[in-house]
Every structure is written in structure tokens, then in C-alpha cells.
Design a protein around this motif. Sequence first.
Motif, PDB file in Angstrom:
ATOM      1  N   SER A 117       0.825  -1.204   0.000  1.00 44.35           N
ATOM      2  CA  SER A 117       0.000   0.000   0.000  1.00 44.35           C
ATOM      3  C   SER A 117       0.862   1.258   0.000  1.00 44.35           C
ATOM      4  CB  SER A 117      -0.908   0.016   1.232  1.00 44.35           C
ATOM      5  OG  SER A 117      -1.602   1.241   1.332  1.00 44.35           O
ATOM      6  N   THR A 175      -0.927   4.220   0.398  1.00 41.63           N
ATOM      7  CA  THR A 175      -1.927   5.162   0.884  1.00 41.63           C
ATOM      8  C   THR A 175      -1.385   5.978   2.053  1.00 41.63           C
ATOM      9  OG1 THR A 175      -3.669   3.603   0.262  1.00 41.63           O
ATOM     10  CG2 THR A 175      -4.274   5.375   1.776  1.00 41.63           C
ATOM     11  N   TRP A 217      -4.041  10.284  -1.320  1.00 41.98           N
ATOM     12  CA  TRP A 217      -3.331   9.653  -2.444  1.00 41.98           C
ATOM     13  C   TRP A 217      -3.409  10.528  -3.688  1.00 41.98           C
ATOM     14  CZ3 TRP A 217      -5.712   8.300  -7.039  1.00 41.98           C
ATOM     15  CH2 TRP A 217      -7.105   8.235  -7.044  1.00 41.98           C
TER      16      TRP A 217
END
Length: 364
Positions: free
Chosen positions: A137, A139, A146
Motif C-alpha cells: 500500500s 496510501t 493519495w
Amino acid sequence: MTAPPVPARQSETLYPVQYLRAAAALVVMFFHVSVLSQETWGLDPRRVDHVGAAGVDLFFVISGFIMAMIVDRPGRFDGREYWIRRIARVAPAYWVITFFVFALAALAPSLFHSTTADVGHLLASLFFVAADVGSGSTTPLLVVGWTLNYEIFFYAIVAVTAGLFADRRLLIASGVILGVVLAGIALDPAHPSLAFYTDPILLEFVFGILIFRTWKETGSAGFGFAPLTVFSLGVVLLVAQWERPLVDWRPLFWGVPAAAVLYGGLGALTFRSPFLARLGDWSYAVYLTHVFVITFYVKYAIPTAPLNELPWQAHYLIMTAVAFLVAGGYYTLVERPLSRWTLRRLRSRAPAATLPGAAVDAAE
């Protein structure tokens, strides 16, 4: 038809862009309402309003348009002033909420599924770096951030090409983006960060650049189509895909219709509404804060009487009103004062700006 004048004075506002920014923030909020409702109550995931996420695609197209307009202004391109404006516009309001999320994760970790108070994650978020934070990830701490990582990446490409190569038409910048995307398609990188920075969604910034060049050269009439027709076609194409899940070729299914909405909207949405323009001012704050509003409302407010007796239309109306009220407060008390303070502080350490005008820049 002659090309429309580019706004260059602080008193001028590009109203269609303001209206579309407000609409983009609103549909992103509706997407998250739909997803959160499904996750909370186990509704049919096939009924999720996926296309609401296309508000992000509209934001990216608008960003490409605005950056092309900024760089196209008369006078020497001042890279330092360019970055001062970008930082003051984007960073302070985002950083405040990022620190808030970090504090919540430290003090009340049970509120989160996977977010933790990790200092490395915090630094990557504050510096807008799409770093691998584990499990593939990238994020940031504030999930919706993002998109800002893409924005900063795009700003950097514009700054380098306009500053080093006098690329005022952003032709080189567009070529760089196209090359990066093609490299991603050809190499299919496994590393999450490389995959992020070569995603085809970057093409939507190029769409915005192309729209500005066409709008400047031909005026709102474009290629002979009535602006209202182009705008309506873009809206219809998006609505027709209401429940289409996120796909690899997002720029085709959502980016192209979003570009049509902006291009047509520039000629069709020419009325002046200070109220709607103000909602456009609040759109960034809506984007940053709406997740907190709808999470509280969906998880804790709806199950309580008498709210649990209301139809879903009423819930959407209440959440919309509350989200924009919260955003209005955040914009007035936090975002705008911090942005202006940051602008003053950074400019006090830099030479006088050479780029004229701030109206459209501030609206981006």
C-alpha cells in the motif's frame, strides 16, 4: 470566435471551474457514503456508486487545465513563486488533518482497521511521497491524500519542464507523462511506488492541458459542437457507468467523460453565482474533511432514533449539508488563514513574484 481572455486580475473568477470543483467534491463524497454504507451494513457491493469516484478524475483534468493556464501567463516563469503558491495552496490544510489522523491513531487505535501511528508513514504523508507503507500500500495517513501525491508529482513535472526548458505550452510535460505511463504499461512494475507513479491516471492531467490549449485557441465553441451538448454528453457517459467498478483504464471510462464535462462546462456554465462559487472555494476542504463527517453519520447517527426512520434521500441531504458546513468552517478558520500565512512567510524569504494575477491560481 476569438479566444476568451485569460483571467489575470485577482478580482476575476473562472466560474465554471468553481462550480465543477464543488460538484467533483460532492460526488466523491457520495462515493464514500456508498462504500461506507456497504461496509457498515453489508449491503450488495454491486450496488456501490462507483462512478462517484470519477470526481477525482474531474479534479485531475481541472488541475491540468489550471496549471496550463498558470504557466501560459505573460512574463517570465518564476519557479520559486510557482512552488510557493502550490505549497501554500495544498500543504497547510492537508498537514493539519494528517497530524490529526496521526494523533487519533496514537490515542485511539481501535478506531482504525490498519492505520497506525508510524513516524515513517507520517513523514511520507507530509512530504507527499507515495511510499510503500506495508502490504503493497502507498496510501497516506489521510486516505484521500493519495490524489495529492499525484498532484505534487504533476506539479514537479510542470516546474522542471517549464523552468529548465521554457515549456510554456506544457508539450514536454505532456510528453514526459505519456512516456512514464507507457513505461508502466510495458514494464508493469511490481514495486508499489513505481506502479503508482506510472499509473495511466496521470493521462488525465494531459487531458486538462489539451482542453486549455483548445479553449484558448478556439473559444468555448470548440470544434463546432455546442458547449451544452459536449457537457451533457460527458455527464451522460458518466451516469451510464454508475456502478462500473474501478478499472485499469480509468482515464478512458471516467477521464474522457470528465474532460468533456470540463470542456463543455467552460462554455455552458457561464452564469455567475457567488453562492456556487463559494462552494467551489470550499471544495478542497470538503475533500479533506468529508470522510470524518460521513463516517460519524453513517456509523453513529443513522442507527439512532429518529434518524433511522428517514428515507435514504434525507440522509444524503443531511450529510451533504453537514459536510459543506464543516468544510466552510474549516476553510474559513483553518485553510484560508494558514494558506495566506504560509504565502506571506515563504514570500518574505523569496524575491518578489513575477507572475501576474492570483484568481485562477488560488481557485485551483
